[in-house]
Design a protein around this motif. Structure first.
Motif, PDB file in Angstrom:
ATOM      1  N   ILE A  62     -16.237   2.379  -6.736  1.00  0.00           N
ATOM      2  CA  ILE A  62     -15.903   1.093  -6.235  1.00  0.00           C
ATOM      3  C   ILE A  62     -17.422   0.328  -5.993  1.00  0.00           C
ATOM      4  O   ILE A  62     -18.363   0.901  -5.683  1.00  0.00           O
ATOM      5  CB  ILE A  62     -14.966   1.191  -5.098  1.00  0.00           C
ATOM      6  CG1 ILE A  62     -14.536  -0.187  -4.730  1.00  0.00           C
ATOM      7  CG2 ILE A  62     -15.716   1.811  -3.958  1.00  0.00           C
ATOM      8  CD1 ILE A  62     -13.329  -0.247  -3.635  1.00  0.00           C
ATOM      9  N   PHE A  63     -17.263  -0.843  -6.157  1.00  0.00           N
ATOM     10  CA  PHE A  63     -18.367  -1.515  -5.798  1.00  0.00           C
ATOM     11  C   PHE A  63     -17.999  -3.138  -5.259  1.00  0.00           C
ATOM     12  O   PHE A  63     -16.939  -3.228  -5.436  1.00  0.00           O
ATOM     13  CB  PHE A  63     -19.336  -1.877  -7.035  1.00  0.00           C
ATOM     14  CG  PHE A  63     -18.765  -2.556  -8.089  1.00  0.00           C
ATOM     15  CD1 PHE A  63     -18.632  -3.929  -8.169  1.00  0.00           C
ATOM     16  CD2 PHE A  63     -18.023  -1.741  -9.092  1.00  0.00           C
ATOM     17  CE1 PHE A  63     -17.843  -4.523  -9.174  1.00  0.00           C
ATOM     18  CE2 PHE A  63     -17.250  -2.603  -9.973  1.00  0.00           C
ATOM     19  CZ  PHE A  63     -17.169  -3.854 -10.201  1.00  0.00           C
TER      20      PHE A  63
ATOM     21  N   ALA B  83     -10.288  -2.298  -2.303  1.00  0.00           N
ATOM     22  CA  ALA B  83     -10.547  -1.274  -1.538  1.00  0.00           C
ATOM     23  C   ALA B  83      -9.378  -0.465  -0.708  1.00  0.00           C
ATOM     24  O   ALA B  83      -9.232   0.723  -0.596  1.00  0.00           O
ATOM     25  CB  ALA B  83     -11.802  -1.618  -0.421  1.00  0.00           C
ATOM     26  N   GLN B  84      -8.673  -1.615   0.035  1.00  0.00           N
ATOM     27  CA  GLN B  84      -7.653  -0.871   0.587  1.00  0.00           C
ATOM     28  C   GLN B  84      -6.589  -0.317  -0.361  1.00  0.00           C
ATOM     29  O   GLN B  84      -5.748   1.048  -0.126  1.00  0.00           O
ATOM     30  CB  GLN B  84      -6.825  -2.012   1.400  1.00  0.00           C
ATOM     31  CG  GLN B  84      -7.413  -2.494   2.470  1.00  0.00           C
ATOM     32  CD  GLN B  84      -6.881  -3.642   3.384  1.00  0.00           C
ATOM     33  OE1 GLN B  84      -6.199  -3.335   4.181  1.00  0.00           O
ATOM     34  NE2 GLN B  84      -7.232  -4.900   2.989  1.00  0.00           N
TER      35      GLN B  84
ATOM     36  N   LEU C 215       0.743  -1.125  -0.192  1.00  0.00           N
ATOM     37  CA  LEU C 215       0.070  -0.061   0.086  1.00  0.00           C
ATOM     38  C   LEU C 215       0.886   1.063  -0.010  1.00  0.00           C
ATOM     39  O   LEU C 215       0.504   2.187  -0.772  1.00  0.00           O
ATOM     40  CB  LEU C 215      -0.829   0.068   1.156  1.00  0.00           C
ATOM     41  CG  LEU C 215      -2.042  -1.149   1.127  1.00  0.00           C
ATOM     42  CD1 LEU C 215      -2.616  -1.228   2.718  1.00  0.00           C
ATOM     43  CD2 LEU C 215      -3.052  -0.795   0.311  1.00  0.00           C
TER      44      LEU C 215
ATOM     45  N   THR D 265     -12.575  -7.775  -3.069  1.00  0.00           N
ATOM     46  CA  THR D 265     -13.031  -6.418  -2.734  1.00  0.00           C
ATOM     47  C   THR D 265     -12.273  -5.772  -1.574  1.00  0.00           C
ATOM     48  O   THR D 265     -12.106  -4.503  -1.712  1.00  0.00           O
ATOM     49  CB  THR D 265     -14.562  -6.542  -2.171  1.00  0.00           C
ATOM     50  OG1 THR D 265     -15.383  -7.389  -3.157  1.00  0.00           O
ATOM     51  CG2 THR D 265     -14.873  -5.153  -1.792  1.00  0.00           C
ATOM     52  N   LEU D 266     -11.695  -6.637  -0.315  1.00  0.00           N
ATOM     53  CA  LEU D 266     -10.913  -6.067   0.672  1.00  0.00           C
ATOM     54  C   LEU D 266      -9.548  -5.482   0.089  1.00  0.00           C
ATOM     55  O   LEU D 266      -9.209  -4.228   0.610  1.00  0.00           O
ATOM     56  CB  LEU D 266     -10.891  -6.809   1.629  1.00  0.00           C
ATOM     57  CG  LEU D 266     -12.073  -7.365   2.328  1.00  0.00           C
ATOM     58  CD1 LEU D 266     -11.835  -8.373   3.423  1.00  0.00           C
ATOM     59  CD2 LEU D 266     -12.882  -6.006   3.105  1.00  0.00           C
TER      60      LEU D 266
ATOM     61  N   LEU E 283      -6.150   7.034  -3.383  1.00  0.00           N
ATOM     62  CA  LEU E 283      -6.888   8.183  -3.198  1.00  0.00           C
ATOM     63  C   LEU E 283      -6.267   9.195  -2.174  1.00  0.00           C
ATOM     64  O   LEU E 283      -6.117  10.704  -2.372  1.00  0.00           O
ATOM     65  CB  LEU E 283      -8.410   8.032  -2.732  1.00  0.00           C
ATOM     66  CG  LEU E 283      -9.291   7.213  -3.847  1.00  0.00           C
ATOM     67  CD1 LEU E 283     -10.789   7.377  -3.176  1.00  0.00           C
ATOM     68  CD2 LEU E 283      -9.087   7.680  -5.308  1.00  0.00           C
ATOM     69  N   ALA E 284      -5.750   8.631  -1.118  1.00  0.00           N
ATOM     70  CA  ALA E 284      -4.993   9.506  -0.208  1.00  0.00           C
ATOM     71  C   ALA E 284      -3.732   9.912  -0.631  1.00  0.00           C
ATOM     72  O   ALA E 284      -3.510  11.322  -0.434  1.00  0.00           O
ATOM     73  CB  ALA E 284      -4.292   8.554   0.997  1.00  0.00           C
TER      74      ALA E 284
ATOM     75  N   ARG F   9      -7.352   1.137  -3.265  1.00  0.00           N
ATOM     76  CA  ARG F   9      -7.934   2.375  -3.582  1.00  0.00           C
ATOM     77  C   ARG F   9      -7.561   3.526  -2.339  1.00  0.00           C
ATOM     78  O   ARG F   9      -7.628   4.776  -2.647  1.00  0.00           O
ATOM     79  CB  ARG F   9      -9.440   2.389  -3.834  1.00  0.00           C
ATOM     80  CG  ARG F   9     -10.108   3.238  -4.313  1.00  0.00           C
ATOM     81  CD  ARG F   9     -11.540   2.809  -4.636  1.00  0.00           C
ATOM     82  NE  ARG F   9     -12.149   3.477  -5.842  1.00  0.00           N
ATOM     83  CZ  ARG F   9     -13.016   4.674  -5.511  1.00  0.00           C
ATOM     84  NH1 ARG F   9     -13.090   4.926  -4.116  1.00  0.00           N
ATOM     85  NH2 ARG F   9     -13.534   5.440  -6.436  1.00  0.00           N
ATOM     86  N   GLY F  10      -7.982   3.053  -1.183  1.00  0.00           N
ATOM     87  CA  GLY F  10      -7.530   3.946  -0.143  1.00  0.00           C
ATOM     88  C   GLY F  10      -6.197   4.670   0.054  1.00  0.00           C
ATOM     89  O   GLY F  10      -6.002   5.895   0.247  1.00  0.00           O
ATOM     90  N   ALA F  11      -5.154   3.725  -0.185  1.00  0.00           N
ATOM     91  CA  ALA F  11      -3.880   4.323  -0.408  1.00  0.00           C
ATOM     92  C   ALA F  11      -3.759   5.128  -1.680  1.00  0.00           C
ATOM     93  O   ALA F  11      -3.091   6.371  -1.427  1.00  0.00           O
ATOM     94  CB  ALA F  11      -2.840   3.211  -0.457  1.00  0.00           C
TER      95      ALA F  11
ATOM     96  N   HIS G 242       0.923   4.046  -2.766  1.00  0.00           N
ATOM     97  CA  HIS G 242       0.913   5.780  -2.422  1.00  0.00           C
ATOM     98  C   HIS G 242       2.079   6.594  -2.891  1.00  0.00           C
ATOM     99  O   HIS G 242       2.077   7.664  -3.462  1.00  0.00           O
ATOM    100  CB  HIS G 242       0.758   5.723  -0.834  1.00  0.00           C
ATOM    101  CG  HIS G 242       0.422   7.093  -0.342  1.00  0.00           C
ATOM    102  ND1 HIS G 242       1.377   7.887  -0.023  1.00  0.00           N
ATOM    103  CD2 HIS G 242      -0.581   7.733   0.181  1.00  0.00           C
ATOM    104  CE1 HIS G 242       1.017   9.172   0.537  1.00  0.00           C
ATOM    105  NE2 HIS G 242      -0.330   8.811   0.578  1.00  0.00           N
TER     106      HIS G 242
END
Lengths: 161, 161
Positions: A70-71, A83-84, A46, A79-80, A90-91, A86-88, A50
């Motif tokens: 995201i879906f 999404a993780q 991650l 998915t997990l 988008l941050a 994507r979190g890194a 980033h």
């Protein structure tokens, strides 16, 4: 003139694509894929995503970013991971001062190919037409360019020229 | 002597707790909660979490981090938010040079309270016993301290003293 960074985040391979939009005209600037080592701990993977996306933003100075909404996938573990990642990613966008527009996958396909049900091959064929001469790094980079193009189309209105 | 950063990531409020572990003895160093503005764009909220956890790492110089394993919730939208927040937080740990141990929620409760089925009130009551005098910032900070304690217990072996 607007520089748009399209993103297709995933843990194993995050695609990115940078385009220039001037009114209704778009052109290719750069694209690439950030791959992470499947054997590395997830926190390191991650961090790598980033860092790499921050570097892309530093190199190309986009005005904004765009990603597909995201879906929840059929596979909960996928998915997990997605999404993780994507979190890194988008941050990293917000760290670089970018707002991120989110577009539904169907809308991206409709905007690029003309139909929401287009497959990957159709999207990639349209990229050759819309961004002639661009050497696309791979399928994830292609998806990232597609979302950048969709973002340009969806934001364009003749009145805003 | 080991400094452990426990984390309870979530998009609206990420709990953190720092403890010192020396052999089987643990003591409290600090804890807190990072809240994000529900009205802000998700990328900004993720960046805020990333930045705040990097600052906690900078202030307390932990040796490693620990978090509960993630699982898919009944509510898909909650799962997506949680996982994206976790992605930003774990990326911050690796950016700060920390490995992150992941522990199953049941194992954390079992390690702190003695039973995997313990409820939040039981966990918080045990924190008062295990970390006497610690002023706990809230329920998410309590969960973060619990995972740090579990990580200390699970890593401790008399032979490693």
């Amino acid at each position: 003139m607007t520089i748009i960074l399209g993103l297709d985040p995933s843990l194993s391979c995050t695609g990115w694509g940078v385009i220039r939009a001037e009114g209704s005209r778009i052109s290719h600037i750069a694209n690439g894929e950030v791959k992470t080592d499947a054997k590395a701990p997830i926190a390191e993977r991650l961090h790598h995503l980033h860092d790499a996306i921050r570097a892309v933003i530093g190199s190309h100075a986009p005005d904004r970013a765009a990603a597909e909404e995201i879906f929840v996938n059929k596979n909960p573990q996928s998915t997990l991971k997605l999404a993780q990642a994507r979190g890194a990613v988008l941050a990293a966008c917000a760290a670089g001062g970018l707002a991120v527009n989110e577009h539904a996958a169907r809308l991206v396909k409709k905007s690029v190919v003309g139909t929401g049900g287009a497959d990957k091959a159709q999207v990639q064929a349209m990229l050759k037409v819309l961004l002639p001469g661009a050497a696309v790094a791979g399928a994830d980079a292609a998806d990232a360019l597609a979302v950048a193009i969709a973002d340009a189309h969806l934001s364009y209105s003749p009145l805003s020229r």
